[in-house]
Design a protein around this motif. Structure first.
Motif, PDB file in Angstrom:
ATOM      1  N   VAL A  10     -14.364  17.830 -20.644  1.00  0.00           N
ATOM      2  CA  VAL A  10     -14.927  18.547 -21.794  1.00  0.00           C
ATOM      3  C   VAL A  10     -14.095  19.754 -22.217  1.00  0.00           C
ATOM      4  CG1 VAL A  10     -17.248  17.794 -21.153  1.00  0.00           C
ATOM      5  CG2 VAL A  10     -16.431  20.031 -20.396  1.00  0.00           C
ATOM      6  N   SER A  11     -12.899  19.893 -21.682  1.00  0.00           N
ATOM      7  CA  SER A  11     -12.062  21.042 -22.030  1.00  0.00           C
ATOM      8  C   SER A  11     -11.507  20.916 -23.447  1.00  0.00           C
ATOM      9  CB  SER A  11     -10.917  21.198 -21.040  1.00  0.00           C
ATOM     10  OG  SER A  11     -10.101  20.036 -21.048  1.00  0.00           O
ATOM     11  N   MET A  12     -11.208  22.056 -24.059  1.00  0.00           N
ATOM     12  CA  MET A  12     -10.658  22.096 -25.416  1.00  0.00           C
ATOM     13  C   MET A  12      -9.151  21.838 -25.377  1.00  0.00           C
ATOM     14  SD  MET A  12     -11.324  23.165 -28.767  1.00  0.00           S
ATOM     15  CE  MET A  12     -12.490  24.531 -28.804  1.00  0.00           C
ATOM     16  N   ILE A  51      -3.740  14.179 -32.618  1.00  0.00           N
ATOM     17  CA  ILE A  51      -5.079  13.674 -32.932  1.00  0.00           C
ATOM     18  C   ILE A  51      -5.967  13.927 -31.717  1.00  0.00           C
ATOM     19  CG2 ILE A  51      -6.476  11.584 -33.182  1.00  0.00           C
ATOM     20  CD1 ILE A  51      -4.621  10.548 -35.195  1.00  0.00           C
ATOM     21  N   TRP A  52      -7.157  14.465 -31.989  1.00  0.00           N
ATOM     22  CA  TRP A  52      -8.151  14.641 -30.935  1.00  0.00           C
ATOM     23  C   TRP A  52      -9.203  13.557 -31.057  1.00  0.00           C
ATOM     24  CZ3 TRP A  52      -9.624  20.585 -31.165  1.00  0.00           C
ATOM     25  CH2 TRP A  52      -8.468  21.352 -30.910  1.00  0.00           C
ATOM     26  N   TRP A  53      -9.382  12.788 -30.003  1.00  0.00           N
ATOM     27  CA  TRP A  53     -10.518  11.873 -29.934  1.00  0.00           C
ATOM     28  C   TRP A  53     -11.701  12.675 -29.415  1.00  0.00           C
ATOM     29  CZ3 TRP A  53      -8.888   6.503 -27.516  1.00  0.00           C
ATOM     30  CH2 TRP A  53      -7.962   5.875 -28.374  1.00  0.00           C
ATOM     31  N   LEU A  54     -12.696  12.897 -30.247  1.00  0.00           N
ATOM     32  CA  LEU A  54     -13.872  13.665 -29.878  1.00  0.00           C
ATOM     33  C   LEU A  54     -14.945  12.711 -29.352  1.00  0.00           C
ATOM     34  CD1 LEU A  54     -14.022  16.048 -32.987  1.00  0.00           C
ATOM     35  CD2 LEU A  54     -13.032  16.538 -30.738  1.00  0.00           C
ATOM     36  N   ILE A  70     -20.101  10.910 -20.097  1.00  0.00           N
ATOM     37  CA  ILE A  70     -18.954  11.380 -20.875  1.00  0.00           C
ATOM     38  C   ILE A  70     -17.688  11.375 -20.026  1.00  0.00           C
ATOM     39  CG2 ILE A  70     -19.184  13.865 -20.394  1.00  0.00           C
ATOM     40  CD1 ILE A  70     -18.684  14.197 -23.502  1.00  0.00           C
ATOM     41  N   GLU A  71     -17.827  11.618 -18.720  1.00  0.00           N
ATOM     42  CA  GLU A  71     -16.657  11.566 -17.846  1.00  0.00           C
ATOM     43  C   GLU A  71     -16.058  10.161 -17.802  1.00  0.00           C
ATOM     44  OE1 GLU A  71     -19.355  14.860 -16.424  1.00  0.00           O
ATOM     45  OE2 GLU A  71     -19.621  12.745 -16.982  1.00  0.00           O
ATOM     46  N   ASP A  87      -5.062  13.475 -27.844  1.00  0.00           N
ATOM     47  CA  ASP A  87      -5.843  14.204 -26.836  1.00  0.00           C
ATOM     48  C   ASP A  87      -7.270  13.672 -26.851  1.00  0.00           C
ATOM     49  OD1 ASP A  87      -3.788  16.139 -26.079  1.00  0.00           O
ATOM     50  OD2 ASP A  87      -4.094  17.007 -28.068  1.00  0.00           O
ATOM     51  N   VAL A  88      -7.757  13.275 -25.701  1.00  0.00           N
ATOM     52  CA  VAL A  88      -9.125  12.762 -25.584  1.00  0.00           C
ATOM     53  C   VAL A  88      -9.987  13.832 -24.930  1.00  0.00           C
ATOM     54  CG1 VAL A  88     -10.604  10.944 -24.671  1.00  0.00           C
ATOM     55  CG2 VAL A  88      -8.241  10.415 -25.347  1.00  0.00           C
ATOM     56  N   THR A  89     -11.067  14.218 -25.597  1.00  0.00           N
ATOM     57  CA  THR A  89     -11.886  15.314 -25.089  1.00  0.00           C
ATOM     58  C   THR A  89     -13.363  15.122 -25.408  1.00  0.00           C
ATOM     59  OG1 THR A  89     -12.304  17.708 -25.252  1.00  0.00           O
ATOM     60  CG2 THR A  89     -11.420  16.632 -27.203  1.00  0.00           C
ATOM     61  N   GLY A  90     -14.186  15.582 -24.487  1.00  0.00           N
ATOM     62  CA  GLY A  90     -15.630  15.623 -24.713  1.00  0.00           C
ATOM     63  C   GLY A  90     -16.074  17.035 -25.013  1.00  0.00           C
ATOM     64  N   VAL A  91     -15.243  17.772 -25.747  1.00  0.00           N
ATOM     65  CA  VAL A  91     -15.473  19.204 -25.979  1.00  0.00           C
ATOM     66  C   VAL A  91     -16.792  19.487 -26.698  1.00  0.00           C
ATOM     67  CG1 VAL A  91     -14.279  19.316 -28.212  1.00  0.00           C
ATOM     68  CG2 VAL A  91     -14.315  21.338 -26.729  1.00  0.00           C
ATOM     69  N   GLU A  92     -17.354  18.509 -27.380  1.00  0.00           N
ATOM     70  CA  GLU A  92     -18.649  18.740 -28.039  1.00  0.00           C
ATOM     71  C   GLU A  92     -19.728  19.126 -27.026  1.00  0.00           C
ATOM     72  OE1 GLU A  92     -19.053  16.268 -32.107  1.00  0.00           O
ATOM     73  OE2 GLU A  92     -18.842  15.030 -30.322  1.00  0.00           O
TER      74      GLU A  92
END
Length: 219
Positions: A10-12, A51-54, A70-71, A87-92
Motif C-alpha cells: 500500500v505504499s505510495m 503508470i500506476w496500477w491502483l 490487497i496483498e 508501479d503497482v500499488t494499493g495506496v488507496e
C-alpha cells in the motif's frame, strides 16, 4: 507466489515534479495481459513517464464477496506488469479513499506538480456516468480511454462520452494530453484484447470444486 507485506503493498510510488503519470485503477482480480498491453499502449501514445496500477480495496460498483486480499492482488499484478515503468500499488487503502474521484483529488492535492492522466478501458467509459462525481473526475485530470474489443461503439455513444464530446482531443494529439488543462480526453485505438478479469474468474470457477479457495494463475 512470494508473500508481500501490507506496507509494501500500500505504499505510495515515487513521483517527481513535472513527471507524467498515468493512473490506471481497478480491482485487478486478477491482473492479466490486457492490463499490461493497455498500459504499454498508453505509455507510448501519451508519452508518459510512469503508470500506476491502483489496486482498489474494493470496487463500489461490484460484488466484492470473493475478493482476494490487497496483498495477494498487488503481488500477482506486479508479476503480470513486470515492467520498470509500471508501479503497482494499493495506496488507496493508505489514503482511505473508496471512489476514483476521492483518490484522484487526493493525489492531485498531495502532488500538485505531477501531471496525472486517468486511464480507463472503453468498457468503463460506457458506464462512466454511473461513477460518483464523474464530471468532477473529468475536470480534475485529462482522461485517456483505451479501446476494447466490442466496446468502442457503446462507449463513444454513451451518456458520458456525449456530455464530454466538446472536450475530446484528436488521437493524433494524444502525446500532448498530459499537458492539457482538463477537461480533455482522447480515445486510443489499436488494442483489441478480448481478455477480461470477469471472464478469467468465471472460467476458474468452472474448473474448481465448489470448496476450492480462490487462487491466482497466470492467464
Amino acid at each position: 507466489m512470494p508473500p508481500i507485506s501490507t506496507r509494501a503493498a500500500v505504499s505510495m510510488p515515487m513521483a517527481s515534479p513535472g513527471m507524467r503519470v498515468g493512473l490506471f485503477g481497478g480491482s485487478f482480480n486478477p491482473a492479466h495481459a490486457a492490463h499490461r498491453a493497455a498500459s504499454l499502449l498508453a505509455l507510448r501514445r501519451l508519452q508518459l513517464d510512469r503508470i500506476w496500477w491502483l489496486v482498489t480495496p474494493g470496487n463500489p460498483l461490484k460484488d466484492n464477496w470473493d475478493l482476494p486480499s490487497i496483498e495477494e492482488r498487488v503481488a500477482f499484478a506486479r508479476r503480470i506488469a513486470h515492467h520498470p515503468l509500471i508501479d503497482v500499488t494499493g495506496v488507496e487503502a493508505t489514503l482511505g479513499t473508496s471512489y476514483s474521484y476521492e483518490t484522484i483529488s487526493t493525489l492531485v492535492e498531495r502532488l500538485p506538480r505531477v501531471r496525472f492522466v486517468w486511464i480507463m478501458g472503453a468498457d468503463n467509459l460506457a458506464h462512466f456516468a454511473r461513477w460518483q462525481r464523474w464530471r468532477d473526475i473529468a475536470s480534475l485530470v485529462p482522461v485517456a480511454v483505451v479501446d476494447r474489443l466490442g466496446d468502442s461503439l457503446c462507449a463513444t455513444s454513451s451518456r458520458a462520452a456525449q456530455a464530454l464530446a466538446p472536450y475530446r482531443v484528436p488521437e493524433q494529439q494524444a502525446s500532448a494530453l498530459a499537458d492539457m488543462a482538463p477537461p480533455a480526453w482522447t480515445f486510443l485505438h489499436g488494442l483489441k484484447s478480448p481478455i477480461s478479469s470477469t471472464e478469467i474468474r468465471a472460467a476458474r470457477r468452472k474448473l474448481e470444486p465448489a470448496s476450492a479457495q480462490p487462487e491466482f494463475t497466470i492467464p
